[in-house]
Scaffold this motif. Structure first.
Motif, mmCIF file in Angstrom:
data_model
loop_
_atom_site.group_PDB
_atom_site.id
_atom_site.type_symbol
_atom_site.label_atom_id
_atom_site.label_comp_id
_atom_site.label_asym_id
_atom_site.label_seq_id
_atom_site.Cartn_x
_atom_site.Cartn_y
_atom_site.Cartn_z
ATOM 1 N N VAL A 413 13.668 11.569 36.364
ATOM 2 C CA VAL A 413 12.668 10.491 36.321
ATOM 3 C C VAL A 413 11.492 10.929 35.454
ATOM 4 C CG1 VAL A 413 10.864 9.406 37.733
ATOM 5 C CG2 VAL A 413 13.236 9.338 38.483
ATOM 6 N N VAL A 414 10.971 9.990 34.672
ATOM 7 C CA VAL A 414 9.716 10.197 33.945
ATOM 8 C C VAL A 414 8.858 8.950 34.112
ATOM 9 C CG1 VAL A 414 10.622 11.819 32.236
ATOM 10 C CG2 VAL A 414 10.757 9.364 31.790
ATOM 11 N N LYS A 415 7.561 9.157 34.078
ATOM 12 C CA LYS A 415 6.640 8.026 34.175
ATOM 13 C C LYS A 415 6.547 7.343 32.806
ATOM 14 C CE LYS A 415 2.622 8.579 36.260
ATOM 15 N NZ LYS A 415 1.187 8.890 36.495
ATOM 16 N N THR A 416 6.748 6.052 32.779
ATOM 17 C CA THR A 416 6.642 5.288 31.538
ATOM 18 C C THR A 416 5.684 4.124 31.756
ATOM 19 O OG1 THR A 416 8.551 3.902 32.125
ATOM 20 C CG2 THR A 416 8.996 5.891 30.847
ATOM 21 N N ARG A 417 5.399 3.418 30.694
ATOM 22 C CA ARG A 417 4.485 2.281 30.765
ATOM 23 C C ARG A 417 5.245 0.988 30.503
ATOM 24 N NH1 ARG A 417 -0.161 3.052 33.189
ATOM 25 N NH2 ARG A 417 -1.057 1.316 31.982
ATOM 26 N N SER A 418 4.961 -0.009 31.319
ATOM 27 C CA SER A 418 5.487 -1.350 31.106
ATOM 28 C C SER A 418 4.303 -2.300 31.156
ATOM 29 C CB SER A 418 6.503 -1.708 32.198
ATOM 30 O OG SER A 418 6.973 -3.037 32.033
ATOM 31 N N GLY A 425 10.953 5.600 34.532
ATOM 32 C CA GLY A 425 11.890 5.638 33.430
ATOM 33 C C GLY A 425 12.805 6.837 33.593
ATOM 34 N N TYR A 426 13.793 6.979 32.716
ATOM 35 C CA TYR A 426 14.772 8.054 32.843
ATOM 36 C C TYR A 426 15.003 8.713 31.487
ATOM 37 C CZ TYR A 426 15.594 5.273 37.014
ATOM 38 O OH TYR A 426 15.422 4.563 38.170
ATOM 39 N N ARG A 427 15.029 10.048 31.493
ATOM 40 C CA ARG A 427 15.327 10.795 30.287
ATOM 41 C C ARG A 427 16.338 11.875 30.621
ATOM 42 N NH1 ARG A 427 12.732 9.597 26.192
ATOM 43 N NH2 ARG A 427 13.334 11.464 25.070
#
Length: 655
Positions: A413-418, A425-427
């Motif tokens: 999991v990674v923190k992303t912006r929407s 988010g996922y990486r």
């Protein structure tokens, strides 16, 4: 519909197929659909019961109803997959039976499929005895491939795991000690109403629910019990990354529990987790106030009622609800965690330690009301284990660009912006945290994903997936998950696989045919990929589930085809064999190697790098005979020898 309308009858397998009983699978039931994972687990469960000295083994229920006025003819309402598997297993045992005994042949003709000529034809040929390689049927046959595949799975599993007296012991135990409840509905039952009631009835009490309630009862404070339930429920949602259900719609809680990028757990002790729970979840205005206030008296039923309630906010993070599928179920995660709790130094393989049928017994042995600290330690470790599992153990991922079967993935999991909001988010796990980093797999990460895929499709039953415990133990020993070296994890799992191959394939006494373990084939395919030994192989090759040993030169060659012959001495050598799916085995039929290599090129390339190499040789030379088998055999055995001599050392950077 009430249970008193059922007429339950406890029967052994022998009694289930007694001479007067005939079972008819009605047309509205689906076709036989069990594959290797379900079939092998059923046989493995019985095998374990024998090894543990259990007098009886209960296999489950079969729901039937008398058909018309024929009191001995039963329509199968529920349990036909289990019933058909038993029929196929008895058919296999009948072929090994003493001809003068016939104790395994009383089931013959006792199972029928209504309005399904293909299934009926498959069973008819089973009863009559068709060629040894049951999946190899004539082209254009109307027979049911699912039944043939099921029989072929049984044949290969039994040939690999039983011989001589062990096979007879298994057969006798199956007939006289394996029990089922045959529950008979009255002939006048409205089946539509029955299915409606069964589909709307509340979920039955499961072993994981019993374990949960008992562990909660060992905690003295209601706030602790509520916190335990919150953590347990979040960890149980295996197809979502735990960051989502643990703090659904609550970004401040997610920020408090995890690092700044939401990838790794920051609050890991039970005390830290309880503090965050009380501040963010159990506050007077929080969404779970009612849960905590009702937690002072916990029985099993009350625990299930109170603590299975969903968090109120379901709006956030829903776009990925169906994106991932877990490698293991929740009850298996509990057992992995239990092993890690007691084996922090060395999580050795322990027979039965991952057996979900022993779940309650294993937890009862470890926990009691006298040790609430042990319960707190376990639930905190469960969350740490779950975060490690999500990021370092492969999942099945489903995206629009993937096939219906999905693809293996290894993401965190990674923190992303929407818009103006933070979201999950996922990486790729080793791709870094910045959104500017490439999300493509580097060679070492691809190697790790390939290696885990190889282990996953080889050890299909959750009870045999000891490599998962090993990997999780390694990750949890690191100061932070970010310190876990991908190379170290690759070496760890390579060493595990090498040990398994050494055990399964002693060079001084090479096994042949069905006695060659799947791990040997799978690891050879892995080596061929990572060493680029197969020309024109898809660079994005992924392992798929394969359980059938394919004789490239067939055991019963098609007499209408011509080609170079392979001697009996080489027919069952590793050089003439490959591991494929049961469906591919059936498709190849009894065709000679050149016909397979020419007509099924796309299927071969997707199935096995080893088979790909064999087919490429056949196309290049135009033949596949003794000399080609011997040359290929020597090549791959040498490849194994060279690799097994390697003893990689795990560095201490992640230990």
């Amino acid at each position: 519909m009430h249970d008193e309308f059922l007429s339950p009858d406890l029967r052994t397998v022998a009694q289930l197929f007694e001479s007067k009983a005939i079972y008819v699978v009605p047309v509205y039931q689906r076709s036989f659909a069990w594959r290797a994972e379900q079939i092998e687990q059923l046989i493995g469960d019985i095998r374990d019961a024998i090894a543990q000295g259990e007098e009886k083994y209960f296999l489950g229920n079969v729901i039937v109803t008398p058909r018309g006025s024929e009191s001995s003819v039963y329509e199968v309402i529920d349990g036909q997959q289990r019933l058909t598997t038993l029929y196929l297993l008895l058919t296999f045992l009948a072929r090994t039976d003493n001809p003068t005994d016939r104790k395994f042949q009383h089931h013959t003709t006792r199972l029928r499929y209504e309005s399904r000529p293909r299934s009926s034809e498959a069973l008819r040929r089973l009863d009559g005895g068709f060629p040894e390689n049951s999946a190899n049927t004539a082209p254009g046959s109307l027979e049911d491939s699912g039944i043939h595949q099921g029989y072929n799975i049984i044949q290969q599993y039994m040939d690999q795991h039983f011989s001589g007296d062990a096979l007879q012991i298994f057969g006798n135990y199956l007939l006289h000690h394996v029990q089922l409840v045959r529950a008979s509905l009255p002939a006048s039952t409205d089946l539509n109403r029955y299915f409606e009631v069964m589909n709307t009835r509340g979920a039955q009490l499961q072993p994981v629910d019993i374990v949960k309630a008992r562990l909660m009862s060992y905690l003295p404070l209601e706030s602790e019990r509520a916190c335990f339930a919150w953590l347990w429920d979040a960890c149980s949602k295996m197809d979502a990354y735990v960051q989502v259900p643990l703090a659904r719609g609550n970004l401040s809680l997610r920020d408090a529990l995890f690092d700044e990028n939401w990838s790794w757990l920051a609050a890991s002790s039970f005390e830290d987790l309880l503090e965050q729970f009380n501040e963010h979840v159990n506050a007077p205005s929080g969404p779970r106030q009612r849960t905590a206030s009702q937690a002072s008296s916990i029985s099993i039923d009350e625990a299930l009622t109170i603590y299975s309630e969903k968090n109120g906010s379901e709006a956030a993070d829903q776009s990925d609800a169906d994106r991932f599928s877990s490698t293991i179920p929740f009850n298996s995660l509990l057992l992995h965690t239990l092993r890690l709790l007691d084996s922090q130094a060395n999580p050795l393989e322990d027979e039965g330690s991952l057996d979900d049928k022993r779940l309650i017994k294993l937890f009862n042995t470890e926990f009691s009301e006298k040790r609430p600290d042990r319960v707190r330690e376990f639930i905190a470790l469960l969350l740490r284990t779950r975060v490690a599992f999500d990021s370092f153990i492969l999942k099945r991922e489903f995206l629009a660009t993937y096939s219906d079967e999905g693809e293996w993935s290894l993401r965190k999991v990674v923190k992303t912006r929407s818009g103006n909001k933070s979201t999950v988010g996922y990486r790729n796990t080793y791709a870094g945290d910045s959104k500017d980093d490439s999300d493509t797999l580097d060679p070492t990460t691809r190697d790790l994903l390939l290696l885990q895929g190889m282990l996953r499709v080889t050890y299909t039953s959750p009870r045999t997936m000891h490599w998962v415990t090993l990997a999780l133990h390694h990750v949890l020993q690191a100061e932070t998950p970010a310190n876990v070296s991908v190379k170290d994890l690759v070496f760890l799992l390579q060493t595990y696989a090498r040990d398994k191959v050494r055990e399964a394939f002693p060079f001084a006494n090479e096994p042949v045919g069905f006695n060659i373990s799947r791990i040997v084939f799978a690891y050879l395919d892995y080596l061929l990929v990572v060493h680029n030994r197969v020309p024109n192989l898809d660079s994005d090759y992924r392992f798929s589930f394969r359980t059938s040993i394919e004789h490239f030169y067939p055991q019963s060659p098609d007499e209408q085809q011509s080609g170079q012959r392979v001697s009996a001495m080489n027919l069952h050598q590793l050089g003439n064999l490959a591991l494929v799916s049961v469906g591919a085995n059936s498709k190849f039929n009894n065709s000679l190697p050149l016909a397979k290599a020419t007509n099924y090129r796309h299927t071969i390339e997707r199935q096995s790098p080893k088979l790909h190499l064999m087919a490429a040789t056949t196309r290049d030379l135009g033949v596949w005979g003794d000399s080609e088998v011997e040359a290929h055999h020597q090549e791959i055995v040498n490849l194994l020898r060279q690799d097994l001599e390697i003893q990689p050392q795990i560095s201490q950077s992640g230990a």
